[in-house]
Every structure is written in structure tokens, then in C-alpha cells.
Design a protein around this motif. Sequence first.
Motif, PDB file in Angstrom:
ATOM      1  N   LYS A 284       0.815  -1.215   0.000  1.00  0.00           N
ATOM      2  CA  LYS A 284       0.000   0.000   0.000  1.00  0.00           C
ATOM      3  C   LYS A 284       0.848   1.265   0.000  1.00  0.00           C
ATOM      4  O   LYS A 284       0.311   2.376   0.064  1.00  0.00           O
ATOM      5  CB  LYS A 284      -0.931   0.015   1.216  1.00  0.00           C
ATOM      6  CG  LYS A 284      -1.972  -1.088   1.207  1.00  0.00           C
ATOM      7  CD  LYS A 284      -2.897  -0.976   2.409  1.00  0.00           C
ATOM      8  CE  LYS A 284      -3.964  -2.053   2.365  1.00  0.00           C
ATOM      9  NZ  LYS A 284      -4.875  -1.974   3.541  1.00  0.00           N
ATOM     10  N   SER A 285       2.171   1.111  -0.030  1.00  0.00           N
ATOM     11  CA  SER A 285       3.089   2.250  -0.026  1.00  0.00           C
ATOM     12  C   SER A 285       2.786   3.197   1.130  1.00  0.00           C
ATOM     13  O   SER A 285       2.731   4.430   0.963  1.00  0.00           O
ATOM     14  CB  SER A 285       3.016   3.011  -1.363  1.00  0.00           C
ATOM     15  OG  SER A 285       3.422   2.181  -2.428  1.00  0.00           O
ATOM     16  N   THR A 286       2.601   2.638   2.293  1.00  0.00           N
ATOM     17  CA  THR A 286       2.193   3.423   3.447  1.00  0.00           C
ATOM     18  C   THR A 286       2.985   2.991   4.687  1.00  0.00           C
ATOM     19  O   THR A 286       3.202   1.800   4.896  1.00  0.00           O
ATOM     20  CB  THR A 286       0.686   3.271   3.712  1.00  0.00           C
ATOM     21  OG1 THR A 286      -0.038   3.689   2.551  1.00  0.00           O
ATOM     22  CG2 THR A 286       0.246   4.127   4.900  1.00  0.00           C
ATOM     23  N   VAL A 287       3.354   3.973   5.470  1.00  0.00           N
ATOM     24  CA  VAL A 287       3.964   3.729   6.774  1.00  0.00           C
ATOM     25  C   VAL A 287       3.036   4.300   7.842  1.00  0.00           C
ATOM     26  O   VAL A 287       2.368   5.310   7.616  1.00  0.00           O
ATOM     27  CB  VAL A 287       5.384   4.329   6.863  1.00  0.00           C
ATOM     28  CG1 VAL A 287       5.361   5.841   6.724  1.00  0.00           C
ATOM     29  CG2 VAL A 287       6.076   3.903   8.141  1.00  0.00           C
ATOM     30  N   TYR A 288       2.986   3.625   8.971  1.00  0.00           N
ATOM     31  CA  TYR A 288       2.065   3.992  10.041  1.00  0.00           C
ATOM     32  C   TYR A 288       2.829   4.277  11.333  1.00  0.00           C
ATOM     33  O   TYR A 288       3.921   3.756  11.552  1.00  0.00           O
ATOM     34  CB  TYR A 288       1.074   2.853  10.305  1.00  0.00           C
ATOM     35  CG  TYR A 288       0.297   2.412   9.096  1.00  0.00           C
ATOM     36  CD1 TYR A 288       0.718   1.312   8.350  1.00  0.00           C
ATOM     37  CD2 TYR A 288      -0.834   3.097   8.681  1.00  0.00           C
ATOM     38  CE1 TYR A 288       0.021   0.900   7.227  1.00  0.00           C
ATOM     39  CE2 TYR A 288      -1.544   2.684   7.561  1.00  0.00           C
ATOM     40  CZ  TYR A 288      -1.109   1.587   6.836  1.00  0.00           C
ATOM     41  OH  TYR A 288      -1.806   1.187   5.729  1.00  0.00           O
ATOM     42  N   LEU A 289       2.203   5.072  12.176  1.00  0.00           N
ATOM     43  CA  LEU A 289       2.696   5.267  13.526  1.00  0.00           C
ATOM     44  C   LEU A 289       1.504   5.153  14.466  1.00  0.00           C
ATOM     45  O   LEU A 289       0.662   6.054  14.521  1.00  0.00           O
ATOM     46  CB  LEU A 289       3.376   6.620  13.700  1.00  0.00           C
ATOM     47  CG  LEU A 289       4.055   6.831  15.055  1.00  0.00           C
ATOM     48  CD1 LEU A 289       5.246   5.887  15.216  1.00  0.00           C
ATOM     49  CD2 LEU A 289       4.497   8.283  15.219  1.00  0.00           C
ATOM     50  N   GLN A 290       1.418   4.028  15.146  1.00  0.00           N
ATOM     51  CA  GLN A 290       0.368   3.823  16.143  1.00  0.00           C
ATOM     52  C   GLN A 290       0.848   4.415  17.457  1.00  0.00           C
ATOM     53  O   GLN A 290       1.898   4.018  17.971  1.00  0.00           O
ATOM     54  CB  GLN A 290       0.069   2.337  16.306  1.00  0.00           C
ATOM     55  CG  GLN A 290      -0.966   2.025  17.368  1.00  0.00           C
ATOM     56  CD  GLN A 290      -2.351   2.532  17.019  1.00  0.00           C
ATOM     57  OE1 GLN A 290      -2.803   2.366  15.889  1.00  0.00           O
ATOM     58  NE2 GLN A 290      -3.023   3.143  17.984  1.00  0.00           N
ATOM     59  N   MET A 291       0.082   5.351  17.986  1.00  0.00           N
ATOM     60  CA  MET A 291       0.483   6.057  19.208  1.00  0.00           C
ATOM     61  C   MET A 291      -0.552   5.780  20.293  1.00  0.00           C
ATOM     62  O   MET A 291      -1.719   6.154  20.156  1.00  0.00           O
ATOM     63  CB  MET A 291       0.582   7.558  18.927  1.00  0.00           C
ATOM     64  CG  MET A 291       1.521   7.906  17.784  1.00  0.00           C
ATOM     65  SD  MET A 291       1.768   9.680  17.563  1.00  0.00           S
ATOM     66  CE  MET A 291       0.120  10.183  17.111  1.00  0.00           C
TER      67      MET A 291
END
Length: 127
Positions: free
Chosen positions: A76-83
Motif C-alpha cells: 500500500k506504499s504506506t507507513v504507520y505510527l500507532q500512538m
Amino acid sequence: QVQLVESGGGLVQAGGSLRLSCAASGRTFSSYAMGWFRQAPGKAREFVAAISRSGSSTYYTDSVKARFTISRDNAKSTVYLQMNSLKPEDTAVYYCAATATLYFDNVVDTANQYPYWGQGTQVTVSS
């Protein structure tokens, strides 16, 4: 070249959670190591988290360990940051960044090694 667009910021109470996303377009996303940085008012931009091209290696600044999780979906060409367990001191503009690397497991934690940046998304944590 790669273009980065962050989303997911907002206002949340202390103890709450947010998930930031950074969508990339342009060249092959899997060629880039990715990072998240933040900048609070009157302060310098600081490193938050980084992830390798493959996603197998991650690295965090001490203040967010055990609360934040960086991940990526190369399809998906996506990076995530779960906070999670957010604190008022997490209030800042959050930026994602990309740097091309030959190494699948290399993480990068210094801002000047990232040539590509998003426009930022505001995260505000109220007490």
C-alpha cells in the motif's frame, strides 16, 4: 523522487490513541527506509521512530518506547505510527520522511539523512 502525505493527526485526551499514516507516491516504496519525526512549538525537530525497507527492523526514541509502534505496508506504499497512552508532551507536528537505501534492514534515525519529507500533521494531546 518520492512524495509523502501524512494524515491521522488530531486532538486527543491524555491516555488516548491515534494512528498516523504516511502515503507515498513516486518511486518504489520498498526502496526506502522510513522515519517519523516531530517538532513541538519552540523546539527542534526530533526523531521518533524508524523502520527498515523490509519492515523487519525498527528503532524508537526512548520517550516513546512501549507506547508507539511504527509499521509499514509496502503493498500500500504506506507507513504507520500507532500512538498509544498519549501524553501532553507528545503534542507536536509529526512528519514522515524517506531515504533510499540499499540495505533491507537498515534504520535511519537522523534527520539530515532523509531527503524526502511530508508536510506534517498536527497532534495535540490535552491534559
